[in-house]
Design a protein around this motif. Sequence first.
Motif, PDB file in Angstrom:
ATOM      1  N   GLU A   1       0.822  -1.238   0.000  1.00 54.74           N
ATOM      2  CA  GLU A   1       0.000   0.000   0.000  1.00 54.74           C
ATOM      3  C   GLU A   1       0.847   1.274   0.000  1.00 54.74           C
ATOM      4  OE1 GLU A   1      -3.192   0.312   2.900  1.00 54.74           O
ATOM      5  OE2 GLU A   1      -3.508  -1.849   2.693  1.00 54.74           O
ATOM      6  N   LEU A   2       2.091   1.160   0.420  1.00 56.43           N
ATOM      7  CA  LEU A   2       2.939   2.364   0.490  1.00 56.43           C
ATOM      8  C   LEU A   2       3.572   2.720  -0.853  1.00 56.43           C
ATOM      9  CD1 LEU A   2       4.809   1.661   3.856  1.00 56.43           C
ATOM     10  CD2 LEU A   2       2.914   3.260   3.492  1.00 56.43           C
ATOM     11  N   VAL A   3       3.545   1.761  -1.788  1.00 54.67           N
ATOM     12  CA  VAL A   3       4.243   1.987  -3.062  1.00 54.67           C
ATOM     13  C   VAL A   3       3.694   3.218  -3.775  1.00 54.67           C
ATOM     14  CG1 VAL A   3       4.701   0.982  -5.345  1.00 54.67           C
ATOM     15  CG2 VAL A   3       4.861  -0.448  -3.303  1.00 54.67           C
ATOM     16  N   GLU A   4       2.378   3.424  -3.676  1.00 56.23           N
ATOM     17  CA  GLU A   4       1.771   4.584  -4.353  1.00 56.23           C
ATOM     18  C   GLU A   4       1.167   5.579  -3.356  1.00 56.23           C
ATOM     19  OE1 GLU A   4      -0.343   3.191  -8.117  1.00 56.23           O
ATOM     20  OE2 GLU A   4       0.371   1.335  -7.205  1.00 56.23           O
ATOM     21  N   CYS A   5       1.696   5.598  -2.135  1.00 54.83           N
ATOM     22  CA  CYS A   5       1.150   6.531  -1.140  1.00 54.83           C
ATOM     23  C   CYS A   5       1.651   7.949  -1.417  1.00 54.83           C
ATOM     24  CB  CYS A   5       1.521   6.088   0.280  1.00 54.83           C
ATOM     25  SG  CYS A   5       3.253   6.392   0.690  1.00 54.83           S
ATOM     26  N   LYS A   6       1.117   8.915  -0.678  1.00 59.91           N
ATOM     27  CA  LYS A   6       1.436  10.333  -0.927  1.00 59.91           C
ATOM     28  C   LYS A   6       2.929  10.635  -0.830  1.00 59.91           C
ATOM     29  CE  LYS A   6      -0.260  14.421   0.802  1.00 59.91           C
ATOM     30  NZ  LYS A   6      -0.274  14.753   2.189  1.00 59.91           N
ATOM     31  N   GLN A   7       3.592   9.968   0.090  1.00 60.45           N
ATOM     32  CA  GLN A   7       5.021  10.278   0.281  1.00 60.45           C
ATOM     33  C   GLN A   7       5.934   9.513  -0.670  1.00 60.45           C
ATOM     34  OE1 GLN A   7       4.476   9.944   4.721  1.00 60.45           O
ATOM     35  NE2 GLN A   7       6.129  11.448   4.720  1.00 60.45           N
ATOM     36  N   SER A   8       5.362   8.598  -1.430  1.00 63.25           N
ATOM     37  CA  SER A   8       6.199   7.806  -2.346  1.00 63.25           C
ATOM     38  C   SER A   8       6.524   8.576  -3.618  1.00 63.25           C
ATOM     39  CB  SER A   8       5.458   6.513  -2.717  1.00 63.25           C
ATOM     40  OG  SER A   8       6.135   5.886  -3.789  1.00 63.25           O
ATOM     41  N   ARG A   9       7.766   8.468  -4.049  1.00 61.75           N
ATOM     42  CA  ARG A   9       8.182   9.081  -5.320  1.00 61.75           C
ATOM     43  C   ARG A   9       8.645   7.989  -6.300  1.00 61.75           C
ATOM     44  NH1 ARG A   9       5.843  12.063  -2.983  1.00 61.75           N
ATOM     45  NH2 ARG A   9       6.276  14.206  -2.333  1.00 61.75           N
ATOM     46  N   ILE A  10       8.207   6.767  -6.078  1.00 65.01           N
ATOM     47  CA  ILE A  10       8.729   5.635  -6.851  1.00 65.01           C
ATOM     48  C   ILE A  10       8.407   5.774  -8.348  1.00 65.01           C
ATOM     49  CG2 ILE A  10       8.649   3.114  -7.138  1.00 65.01           C
ATOM     50  CD1 ILE A  10       8.243   2.926  -4.061  1.00 65.01           C
ATOM     51  N   PHE A  11       7.180   6.153  -8.678  1.00 66.83           N
ATOM     52  CA  PHE A  11       6.864   6.292 -10.111  1.00 66.83           C
ATOM     53  C   PHE A  11       7.396   7.614 -10.668  1.00 66.83           C
ATOM     54  CE2 PHE A  11       4.232   2.764  -8.853  1.00 66.83           C
ATOM     55  CZ  PHE A  11       4.426   1.898  -9.923  1.00 66.83           C
TER      56      PHE A  11
END
Length: 310
Positions: free
Chosen positions: A262-272
């Motif tokens: 669930e954290l992969v696309e959370c607000k703090q994630s910049r992965i994408f």
Amino acid sequence: MDHFVSIKDLTDYELMHLIKLSDKMDNNGDAPFKEQLFAGNLFFEPSTRTKMSFLVAERKLGIEVLDFHNETSSTKKGESVYDTAKTFESIGASFLVIRHPVNNMAQQLAEQINIPIINAGDGTGEHPTQCLLDLYTIYQEFQEFQGLNIAIAGDIKHSRVARSNAYALQTLGANVFLSCKKEWQDKSLDFTYMELDQAVKTCDVIMLLRVQEERHKQHDRLNKTSYLSQYGLTKERANNMLNHAIIMHPAPVNRGVEIDSELVECKQSRIFKQMENGVKARMAVIYHLFQSRGISYGNYNQKCQPSIVQ
Ligand code: ASP
């Protein structure tokens, strides 16, 4: 800059120049080179993001891409990497992008081949274009590096991303901390180790790394569920992050192993965002290599005057 094989070759000034150049790269339709360039993308290890973003970067720069598939190439008849690279040089490739499982392969080729070599990942060595896109992503967020606390967490020992980022971030003035299970510490990296529980409370960037199972010994099989709770970014740990802090991961992500899915696309994630930035960073590297050779037009560069690193 003749080649782009190790981040250690670059000063803080050169790193800042490439970060700012990445930011200026767009697809405005102008041909940025004075002659037609041909790219040889030699991938001897699996890749999705790096390979595809080089391809997009090259096409956006008007470069013709020479198709190479390791599985159907003459390497299957026993041709060496050197002879493959020399063949590309002979038939007119303007530069080579190389990913290979052997450390220092790009460096070796750079000493033997007369066209620019870009390292797209060499074993557990370095991954300088991943590093540049990571630096660019951090710069977009904080507009500086000096004094930032950055934790690199995960399979440090087997990760080329960890190595390139740790060196570059230190060069730019960030405080770099490493976090991992004891067996994955790397004595050749002279940085402070910190528990992830502590890192989430104090760091501006939590940069996770993929567990590099393909580089582990057979008997080192990991219990993936307990890995997440012991060493990964769980939701509980993420709740303790500073409000402004961001999550990064070079991907591919093992969801539920290094990070809760669930954290992969959370607000703090910049992965994408990192992936998006990968195209511009790779355009900047190619553009800059040919600018040093007098083949790039100056238009991008005029827009991009590097400032002194504070
Ligand atoms: N894509 C990155 C690399 O090739 C990260 C990874 O595979 O874990 O090193």
